[in-house]
Each structure stands twice: as structure tokens, then as C-alpha cells.
Design a protein around this motif. Structure first.
Motif, PDB file in Angstrom:
ATOM      1  N   MET A 171      15.394 -14.517 -35.157  1.00 61.39           N
ATOM      2  CA  MET A 171      15.396 -13.710 -36.381  1.00 61.39           C
ATOM      3  C   MET A 171      15.967 -14.516 -37.554  1.00 61.39           C
ATOM      4  SD  MET A 171      14.220 -10.630 -36.604  1.00 61.39           S
ATOM      5  CE  MET A 171      12.830 -10.525 -35.514  1.00 61.39           C
ATOM      6  N   GLY A 172      15.575 -15.774 -37.644  1.00 60.46           N
ATOM      7  CA  GLY A 172      16.016 -16.570 -38.790  1.00 60.46           C
ATOM      8  C   GLY A 172      17.523 -16.643 -38.839  1.00 60.46           C
TER       9      GLY A 172
ATOM     10  N   HIS B 251      19.588 -14.640 -37.909  1.00 60.24           N
ATOM     11  CA  HIS B 251      20.298 -13.361 -38.042  1.00 60.24           C
ATOM     12  C   HIS B 251      20.231 -12.570 -36.752  1.00 60.24           C
ATOM     13  CE1 HIS B 251      19.644 -13.742 -42.621  1.00 60.24           C
ATOM     14  NE2 HIS B 251      20.910 -14.029 -42.322  1.00 60.24           N
TER      15      HIS B 251
ATOM     16  N   PHE C  43      22.168 -12.068 -34.265  1.00 58.42           N
ATOM     17  CA  PHE C  43      23.313 -11.211 -33.904  1.00 58.42           C
ATOM     18  C   PHE C  43      23.238  -9.881 -34.645  1.00 58.42           C
ATOM     19  CE2 PHE C  43      27.558  -9.751 -35.256  1.00 58.42           C
ATOM     20  CZ  PHE C  43      28.018  -9.324 -34.024  1.00 58.42           C
ATOM     21  N   TYR C  44      22.928  -9.958 -35.941  1.00 58.13           N
ATOM     22  CA  TYR C  44      22.964  -8.736 -36.758  1.00 58.13           C
ATOM     23  C   TYR C  44      21.788  -7.824 -36.437  1.00 58.13           C
ATOM     24  CZ  TYR C  44      26.257 -11.733 -39.117  1.00 58.13           C
ATOM     25  OH  TYR C  44      27.297 -12.567 -39.369  1.00 58.13           O
TER      26      TYR C  44
END
Lengths: 54, 250
Positions: free
Chosen positions: A9-10, A12, A14-15
Motif C-alpha cells: 500500500m505504498g 502505508h 500498517f495504517y
């Protein structure tokens, strides 16, 4: 778009997966708890009915 | 009588009438939720493009916004049922309000959680005492207050009355949440989807959002009906019709 790239996810990951994971977890948990509750209720009602008959 | 008026008067009916209806519609509602979620997630992750500013972290929006909508919408519906229960003392309305509260609290918490995880990469902070975030946290406490007040009072009628009053007082918080981004200078952005003008986002993103919102809506109906079904089973466990439905011990 291969899987590792998708999961990342680029940077991201973790978020995004932290959000989707918790939402999925709690929604599933709520349905499972309600099903378990219904099962225990029907069992206790059936047992109550049997005891009353005896 | 249209389906809507029928549905409205339905909740004034007795639990005995409502039970089979809930029982039959739950499987349909759950399958609809799963299908909508699958399509929604496909749109959210495959169809919707990468955001030119935020990259992929914006995809959290597809659950953050529906969860927030549900958190507010459920509170309004819960409040309406509480008021109906207060006026006409219909047991089913009170059951409906009680059945919605946990799911509303869950969605409010999930909106705060996903918002925090979206805020960290985008704003650089998990939490700020911003008008929108703070009023939403108050909404979460209102849900907890509603549930604990109802649980704390033994007599169901007095419990329903007390929690209905709390719900009505708390309803003022909903417009505050909604307009907080307009009234005050908040870090949280303004509404991208409004009723009066076209959504300020890409069409595929808007479609993904709507499908996910529909999935959360059918989920709420399914879970509320399941909770009411359990509530009816519990309250009416000595009545003949419940024993008939439950049948002999397996």
C-alpha cells in the motif's frame, strides 16, 4: 500490480491494514457473539421445556 | 399501505409478530452485506485510483466515512425509537433502541480508530482535540452512557425511560458533529459528499464509498435484528410460542 506491492500500500501498509483489519475483526466478532448467544438461549429454552415436562 | 408505512407500524407490533419477520430476513441481510462488501472492497482497492497526494493511505476513507455515517445515523434512529417507546410504551421500540446501541457504539469507535490511523500518515498525529474528533468522542461516550444507564436499572420500563431521556439530550451532538467542520476552523476537512452539490471526488471513489456505506447499512439491520431476536427469546422464554419455535432439545 503483484501481491507484495499491493500489500505494501505504498509504504502505508500498517495504517491501511491496521484500519481494515480492526474493522473486519470487530464486525465479525459482533456477528459471531450474537450467533453464540442465540445458540445458548435456544439450548437453555429447550432444556427448560424438557424439565417442565418431567 | 406502502412498504414503508407497513414497516413503520411493524415496530409497534408485538415481539411475537416481529420474531418470524426478523428471523427470516437475517440470512438475506447477511448475504447482502457480504456481497456488498466484496463488490465495495473490489472498487475500493482495484478500481479506485491511487490518490495523487496521499498515495494509498486514503483508501481508509472507504471504511472511515461509512463507519462515521453509521455512528451518527444509528444514534438518530435509536433516539427516535427511544422517543416512540417513551410516548407509546411499546416494548418493541425499546428493544429496537437497545439493539441498535452496541452497533452504533462499535461504528463510532471504528470511525475514531480508522480516523486515527488515517490521521497519522496524513496529519502526522493519531489524535488532535479538533472539533469534529472531539464531538465524535462525545458521541461514543453518549452511547456508553445509554447502554450503561439501561443496564444499571432493573425495571425494564424505567430503564427504557431513563435511557430515552439521555438519548434525547444527546441528540444535540449530532448536528454539532456534522456542522463542526463548517462552523469552526477544524483540521478535519469539510464534507466532500453533500446532498446539495456533486461530490468533490472521483466517480470510482464515490461509487466505492456508496457501496461500502450500503454494506454497513445492511450489516446494521442484520445485527440489530439478531440482537432483537435474542432479546425476544430471552424475555419470552417461558411463553408457549417460543417453546414451539425452539422445539425439542437436540
Amino acid at each position: 500490480m503483484n501481491l507484495p506491492e499491493f500489500l505494501d500500500m505504498g509504504k502505508h501498509a500498517f495504517y491501511v491494514w491496521g484500519s481494515y483489519g480492526v474493522v473486519a475483526l470487530f464486525m465479525l466478532l459482533e456477528v459471531v457473539l450474537l450467533v453464540l448467544k442465540k445458540r445458548s438461549l435456544t439450548q437453555s429454552i429447550a432444556r427448560l421445556a424438557r424439565l417442565n415436562r418431567e | 399501505m406502502s412498504i414503508f408505512t407497513k414497516a413503520f407500524w411493524l415496530q409497534l407490533s408485538s415481539p411475537k409478530v416481529f420474531y418470524p419477520i426478523a428471523d427470516k430476513s437475517i440470512p438475506w441481510l447477511l448475504t447482502a452485506t457480504v456481497l456488498l462488501l466484496l463488490v465495495g472492497l473490489y472498487y475500493a482497492f482495484i478500481v479506485a485510483p491511487v490518490d495523487y497526494q496521499q498515495g494509498n493511505s486514503y483508501r481508509i476513507m472507504f471504511i472511515h466515512v461509512p463507519a462515521a455515517w453509521m455512528g451518527m445515523w444509528i444514534y438518530v434512529v435509536m433516539c427516535i425509537y427511544a422517543i416512540i417507546g417513551l410516548i407509546w410504551n411499546t416494548r418493541l421500540s425499546n428493544m429496537m433502541a437497545a439493539a441498535l446501541a452496541p452497533t452504533g457504539a462499535l461504528f463510532t469507535f471504528l470511525a475514531l480508530w480508522t480516523g486515527a490511523l488515517w490521521g497519522k500518515p496524513t496529519w502526522g498525529a493519531y489524535w488532535v482535540w479538533d472539533a469534529r474528533l472531539t464531538s465524535f468522542l462525545i458521541l461514543l461516550f453518549l452511547y456508553f452512557g445509554f447502554m450503561s444507564l439501561r443496564a444499571a436499572i432493573d425495571d425494564p420500563r424505567r430503564a427504557a425511560r431513563a435511557s430515552a431521556l439521555l438519548a434525547m439530550v444527546g441528540i444535540v451532538n449530532i448536528p454539532i458533529i456534522y456542522f463542526s467542520v463548517k462552523w469552526w476552523n477544524t483540521l478535519h476537512q469539510g464534507a466532500s459528499i453533500t446532498l446539495d452539490k456533486a461530490p468533490t471526488m472521483a466517480a470510482s471513489m464515490f461509487t466505492a464509498m456508496m457501496i461500502m456505506a450500503a454494506a454497513f447499512l445492511t450489516y446494521t439491520f442484520a445485527v440489530a435484528f439478531m440482537r432483537i431476536r435474542n432479546e425476544i427469546l430471552e424475555k419470552e422464554k417461558n411463553s408457549a410460542w417460543v417453546n414451539e419455535i425452539v422445539g425439542p432439545e437436540k
